[in-house]
Design an enzyme around this catalytic site. Structure first.
Site, PDB file in Angstrom:
ATOM      1  N   GLY A 280       0.682  -1.286  -0.192  1.00 20.13           N
ATOM      2  CA  GLY A 280      -0.133   0.095   0.100  1.00 20.13           C
ATOM      3  C   GLY A 280       0.829   1.220   0.014  1.00 20.13           C
TER       4      GLY A 280
ATOM      5  N   ASP B 106      -5.161   2.438  10.424  1.00 23.35           N
ATOM      6  CA  ASP B 106      -6.353   1.986  10.843  1.00 23.35           C
ATOM      7  C   ASP B 106      -6.700   1.647  12.392  1.00 23.35           C
ATOM      8  OD1 ASP B 106      -9.079   1.451  10.418  1.00 23.35           O
ATOM      9  OD2 ASP B 106      -8.636  -0.346   9.310  1.00 23.35           O
TER      10      ASP B 106
END
Ligand code: IMP
Ligand code: MG
Length: 183
Positions: free
Chosen positions: A48, A106
């Site tokens: 990512g 997150d």
């Protein structure tokens, strides 16, 4: 961009222009903060962070080393908090200033594990740079030293972030319609 069959087009949340402007600012801060560093190692977390890392580090005009970790969580959910290192860095960490570069924080479990590992290996300093901060979703505290944008707790794609491995190459951060996400 041409859409693959059955692949929905995400709505723009953070435009390419806004990303570029923020990257200029982050790179300037990093250059300033590490001006006296004797060995700076910038470590991305695959896959990512790749788009962000490349664009950011091209703007940082100083000698530095680039390396990568790849992680995965056990089972299907990161919520359990157990993170497996699938690919380790190639370089020695002891004595170096380490800047960890992530796409998004997150729950925080992935980063917590990696930060602990880097400290255990004797890094001189460890800081975290994350493009996106989903602050509301945090379950373990990880301080972000360089944060691009704080976003709401919704699923985003693009600029490295995927949904079922698609969308990483979008040049912006987008949101998928709820109807296009299968839980
Ligand atoms: P953590 O929950 O902080 O451990 O985040 C683990 C990883 O989940 C992140 O590095 C991303 O690769 C992925 N992730 C978290 N939120 C999103 C999202 O909104 N879109 C795509 N990937 C996400
Ligand atoms: Mg990631």
């Amino acid at each position: 961009m041409r859409q693959a069959k059955g692949i929905a087009k995400p709505k723009v949340m953070i435009s390419e222009k806004a990303l570029n402007e923020r990257l200029d600012q982050l790179a300037a801060e990093i250059e300033r903060d590490y001006a006296d560093s004797e060995r700076l190692i910038c470590i991305g977390v695959l896959k990512g962070s790749v788009f962000f890392l490349v664009d950011l580090l091209k703007r940082v005009r100083m000698p530095l080393v680039v390396d990568f970790f790849q992680t995965s969580s056990y089972g299907t959910s990161t919520k359990r908090g157990e993170v497996r290192i699938r690919k380790d860095v190639d370089v020695a960490i002891a004595g170096a200033d380490v800047l960890l570069i992530e796409d998004i924080v997150d729950t925080g479990y992935t980063l917590r594990t990696i930060l602990e590992l880097l400290r255990f290996r004797g890094a001189k300093s460890v800081r975290l740079c994350a493009l996106l901060d989903k602050a509301e979703a945090r379950e373990v505290d990880v301080p972000i030293d360089y944060a691009g944008f704080t976003i709401e707790n919704q699923f985003v794609v693009g600029y490295g972030l995927d949904y079922a491995e698609y969308y990483r190459n979008l040049p912006y951060i987008g949101v998928l319609d709820e109807a296009d996400i299968e839980d």
